[in-house]
Motif scaffolding. Structure first.
Motif, PDB file in Angstrom:
ATOM      1  N   ALA A 197      10.336  77.144   0.256  1.00  0.00           N
ATOM      2  CA  ALA A 197      11.486  77.811   0.868  1.00  0.00           C
ATOM      3  C   ALA A 197      11.034  78.998   1.710  1.00  0.00           C
ATOM      4  CB  ALA A 197      12.462  78.272  -0.218  1.00  0.00           C
ATOM      5  N   HIS A 198      10.083  79.783   1.191  1.00  0.00           N
ATOM      6  CA  HIS A 198       9.569  80.913   1.956  1.00  0.00           C
ATOM      7  C   HIS A 198       8.870  80.429   3.232  1.00  0.00           C
ATOM      8  CE1 HIS A 198      10.348  84.498  -0.428  1.00  0.00           C
ATOM      9  NE2 HIS A 198      10.095  83.804  -1.517  1.00  0.00           N
ATOM     10  N   MET A 199       8.107  79.368   3.117  1.00  0.00           N
ATOM     11  CA  MET A 199       7.410  78.848   4.293  1.00  0.00           C
ATOM     12  C   MET A 199       8.401  78.331   5.330  1.00  0.00           C
ATOM     13  SD  MET A 199       4.103  77.022   2.480  1.00  0.00           S
ATOM     14  CE  MET A 199       3.265  76.676   4.033  1.00  0.00           C
ATOM     15  N   ALA A 200       9.496  77.736   4.858  1.00  0.00           N
ATOM     16  CA  ALA A 200      10.525  77.263   5.791  1.00  0.00           C
ATOM     17  C   ALA A 200      11.169  78.431   6.514  1.00  0.00           C
ATOM     18  CB  ALA A 200      11.575  76.449   5.038  1.00  0.00           C
ATOM     19  N   MET A 201      11.423  79.535   5.773  1.00  0.00           N
ATOM     20  CA  MET A 201      12.006  80.721   6.402  1.00  0.00           C
ATOM     21  C   MET A 201      11.056  81.266   7.469  1.00  0.00           C
ATOM     22  SD  MET A 201      14.992  81.668   4.893  1.00  0.00           S
ATOM     23  CE  MET A 201      15.171  83.408   4.548  1.00  0.00           C
ATOM     24  N   HIS A 202       9.769  81.320   7.138  1.00  0.00           N
ATOM     25  CA  HIS A 202       8.812  81.837   8.107  1.00  0.00           C
ATOM     26  C   HIS A 202       8.600  80.865   9.269  1.00  0.00           C
ATOM     27  CE1 HIS A 202       7.684  85.639   6.459  1.00  0.00           C
ATOM     28  NE2 HIS A 202       7.432  85.127   5.270  1.00  0.00           N
ATOM     29  N   GLY A 203       9.010  79.610   9.093  1.00  0.00           N
ATOM     30  CA  GLY A 203       8.929  78.669  10.194  1.00  0.00           C
ATOM     31  C   GLY A 203       9.816  79.057  11.364  1.00  0.00           C
ATOM     32  N   LEU A 204      10.817  79.924  11.087  1.00  0.00           N
ATOM     33  CA  LEU A 204      11.707  80.402  12.146  1.00  0.00           C
ATOM     34  C   LEU A 204      11.148  81.616  12.879  1.00  0.00           C
ATOM     35  CD1 LEU A 204      15.107  80.193  10.212  1.00  0.00           C
ATOM     36  CD2 LEU A 204      14.410  78.728  12.114  1.00  0.00           C
ATOM     37  N   ASP A 205      10.054  82.176  12.396  1.00  0.00           N
ATOM     38  CA  ASP A 205       9.567  83.438  12.938  1.00  0.00           C
ATOM     39  C   ASP A 205       9.346  83.404  14.443  1.00  0.00           C
ATOM     40  OD1 ASP A 205       9.654  84.455  10.412  1.00  0.00           O
ATOM     41  OD2 ASP A 205       7.491  84.720  10.168  1.00  0.00           O
ATOM     42  N   SER A 206       8.628  82.389  14.911  1.00  0.00           N
ATOM     43  CA  SER A 206       8.302  82.353  16.338  1.00  0.00           C
ATOM     44  C   SER A 206       9.552  82.146  17.188  1.00  0.00           C
ATOM     45  CB  SER A 206       7.279  81.245  16.614  1.00  0.00           C
ATOM     46  OG  SER A 206       7.797  79.977  16.251  1.00  0.00           O
ATOM     47  N   VAL A 207      10.522  81.377  16.670  1.00  0.00           N
ATOM     48  CA  VAL A 207      11.761  81.139  17.407  1.00  0.00           C
ATOM     49  C   VAL A 207      12.581  82.424  17.470  1.00  0.00           C
ATOM     50  CG1 VAL A 207      13.871  79.780  17.519  1.00  0.00           C
ATOM     51  CG2 VAL A 207      11.760  78.726  16.681  1.00  0.00           C
ATOM     52  N   TYR A 208      12.738  83.079  16.330  1.00  0.00           N
ATOM     53  CA  TYR A 208      13.477  84.334  16.308  1.00  0.00           C
ATOM     54  C   TYR A 208      12.814  85.377  17.204  1.00  0.00           C
ATOM     55  CZ  TYR A 208      16.704  83.089  12.503  1.00  0.00           C
ATOM     56  OH  TYR A 208      17.701  82.535  11.744  1.00  0.00           O
ATOM     57  N   GLY A 209      11.483  85.406  17.180  1.00  0.00           N
ATOM     58  CA  GLY A 209      10.774  86.346  18.036  1.00  0.00           C
ATOM     59  C   GLY A 209      11.040  86.083  19.505  1.00  0.00           C
ATOM     60  N   ALA A 210      11.086  84.799  19.874  1.00  0.00           N
ATOM     61  CA  ALA A 210      11.305  84.443  21.279  1.00  0.00           C
ATOM     62  C   ALA A 210      12.722  84.787  21.739  1.00  0.00           C
ATOM     63  CB  ALA A 210      11.036  82.947  21.473  1.00  0.00           C
ATOM     64  N   PHE A 211      13.692  84.711  20.824  1.00  0.00           N
ATOM     65  CA  PHE A 211      15.088  84.986  21.182  1.00  0.00           C
ATOM     66  C   PHE A 211      15.479  86.440  20.930  1.00  0.00           C
ATOM     67  CE2 PHE A 211      15.308  80.450  21.342  1.00  0.00           C
ATOM     68  CZ  PHE A 211      16.408  80.127  22.120  1.00  0.00           C
ATOM     69  N   SER A 212      14.576  87.239  20.405  1.00  0.00           N
ATOM     70  CA  SER A 212      14.874  88.638  20.111  1.00  0.00           C
ATOM     71  C   SER A 212      15.100  89.415  21.402  1.00  0.00           C
ATOM     72  CB  SER A 212      13.723  89.267  19.326  1.00  0.00           C
ATOM     73  OG  SER A 212      13.911  90.650  19.169  1.00  0.00           O
ATOM     74  N   THR A 213      16.184  90.171  21.471  1.00  0.00           N
ATOM     75  CA  THR A 213      16.468  90.963  22.674  1.00  0.00           C
ATOM     76  C   THR A 213      15.743  92.305  22.659  1.00  0.00           C
ATOM     77  OG1 THR A 213      18.456  91.945  21.697  1.00  0.00           O
ATOM     78  CG2 THR A 213      18.733  89.884  22.941  1.00  0.00           C
ATOM     79  N   VAL A 214      15.058  92.612  21.568  1.00  0.00           N
ATOM     80  CA  VAL A 214      14.291  93.863  21.488  1.00  0.00           C
ATOM     81  C   VAL A 214      12.794  93.587  21.382  1.00  0.00           C
ATOM     82  CG1 VAL A 214      16.182  95.223  20.530  1.00  0.00           C
ATOM     83  CG2 VAL A 214      14.639  93.989  18.986  1.00  0.00           C
ATOM     84  N   GLY A 215      12.408  92.348  21.652  1.00  0.00           N
ATOM     85  CA  GLY A 215      11.002  91.998  21.590  1.00  0.00           C
ATOM     86  C   GLY A 215      10.550  91.663  20.181  1.00  0.00           C
ATOM     87  N   ASP A 216       9.285  91.297  20.078  1.00  0.00           N
ATOM     88  CA  ASP A 216       8.691  90.905  18.801  1.00  0.00           C
ATOM     89  C   ASP A 216       7.415  91.707  18.624  1.00  0.00           C
ATOM     90  OD1 ASP A 216       7.747  89.742  16.541  1.00  0.00           O
ATOM     91  OD2 ASP A 216       7.424  87.743  17.394  1.00  0.00           O
ATOM     92  N   ARG A 217       7.508  92.794  17.892  1.00  0.00           N
ATOM     93  CA  ARG A 217       6.360  93.685  17.676  1.00  0.00           C
ATOM     94  C   ARG A 217       6.460  94.283  16.280  1.00  0.00           C
ATOM     95  NH1 ARG A 217       9.530  95.646  21.580  1.00  0.00           N
ATOM     96  NH2 ARG A 217       7.975  95.167  23.165  1.00  0.00           N
ATOM     97  N   PRO A 218       5.380  94.810  15.765  1.00  0.00           N
ATOM     98  CA  PRO A 218       5.428  95.366  14.408  1.00  0.00           C
ATOM     99  C   PRO A 218       6.355  96.568  14.273  1.00  0.00           C
ATOM    100  CG  PRO A 218       3.150  94.936  15.081  1.00  0.00           C
ATOM    101  CD  PRO A 218       3.994  94.768  16.300  1.00  0.00           C
TER     102      PRO A 218
END
Length: 261
Positions: free
Chosen positions: A28-49
């Motif tokens: 389940a955790h791995m599935a949640m992290h599977g969205l990371d790159s997609v969420y990062g790409a659609f983020s309106t504030v960028g994807d940074r630490p």
């Protein structure tokens, strides 16, 4: 030499193996992290630490009223020993902290309001309820010398916010590392970061550190913003969140008993 993607994949595998979770939870955790790159790409504030708090207009209001929240926090800290440790509320946190040196006072968890605690901090509650997309809110209190080891959050659909309320000197020795960026807290100042990046916390002072801790919805373009709303709405019904809610109610009752004694 390993590619960044390969290194990240290996690091993720080690993270889930080290947690000792059963296979369904790891998946389940791995599935949640599977969205990371997609969420990062659609983020309106960028994807940074770490993010610039100025990009989030609501942070200014919290900074302007930090002393109001500090006053309510000080009242809560009069009963510090009656406060739960983080792993007493969120049992998953026992993978990174098992002592009593990380105390919490919850106001909201995944959108579920801790009514009794919010009644104890009415001005803080009023302020956080005006934050767009706020899902989780609590006071996070670290004892002197506390170290929270490297870990990462499970879901990139939120950003994490910290507001320094009680920060010991020297402030540079009370710090957080997010990926390869190191920040320290200052009273009345904001910090916004992405907790899905590897991060750890150290309080290498002789004083207590206390902050306002929020999770807020990550600003995203459609259709991912709608998906994020759906996922966050469903998460509150998971056993992990429901168990945390029940734990919180029990601790709130114990605090009431202490206050009335």
């Amino acid at each position: 030499m390993q590619s960044n993607d390969t290194h990240s994949a290996h690091a993720e595998q080690e993270y889930f193996r080290d947690r000792g979770d059963p296979l369904p939870k790891r998946l389940a955790h791995m599935a949640m992290h599977g969205l990371d790159s997609v969420y990062g790409a659609f983020s309106t504030v960028g994807d940074r630490p770490v993010h610039d708090p100025a990009r989030f207009p609501w942070t200014q209001r919290l900074e302007d009223n930090w002393t109001v929240m500090r006053e309510e926090l000080d009242e809560i800290l009069k009963h510090r020993e009656a406060l739960p440790s983080f792993h007493d509320i969120a049992e998953d946190a026992s993978t990174i902290s098992q002592d009593d040196n990380w105390k919490t006072f919850f106001l909201y968890g995944y959108g579920v309001k801790a009514e009794e605690n919010c009644a104890r901090c009415p001005r803080t509650t009023e302020l956080i309820e005006q934050v767009p997309g706020m899902t989780t809110a609590f006071f996070s209190i670290l004892s002197p010398g506390k170290h929270i080891p490297p870990h990462r959050g499970p879901y990139k659909g939120v950003l994490r916010y910290h507001l320094g309320l009680k920060v010991p000197e020297p402030t540079e020795r009370c710090r957080i590392r997010v990926d390869d960026e190191v920040e320290h807290w200052e009273e009345g100042e904001s910090l916004v970061f992405d907790d899905t990046y590897n991060h750890e916390v150290r309080n290498e002072t002789s004083g207590e550190r206390a902050i306002l801790f929020l999770d807020v919805k990550r600003p995203m373009q459609q259709p991912m913003a709608a998906l994020n709303d759906l996922v966050l709405g469903l998460l509150r019904y998971t056993p992990v969140v429901q168990d945390a809610y029940e734990n919180q109610k029990q601790w709130s009752n114990q605090l009431t008993a202490v206050e009335e004694s």
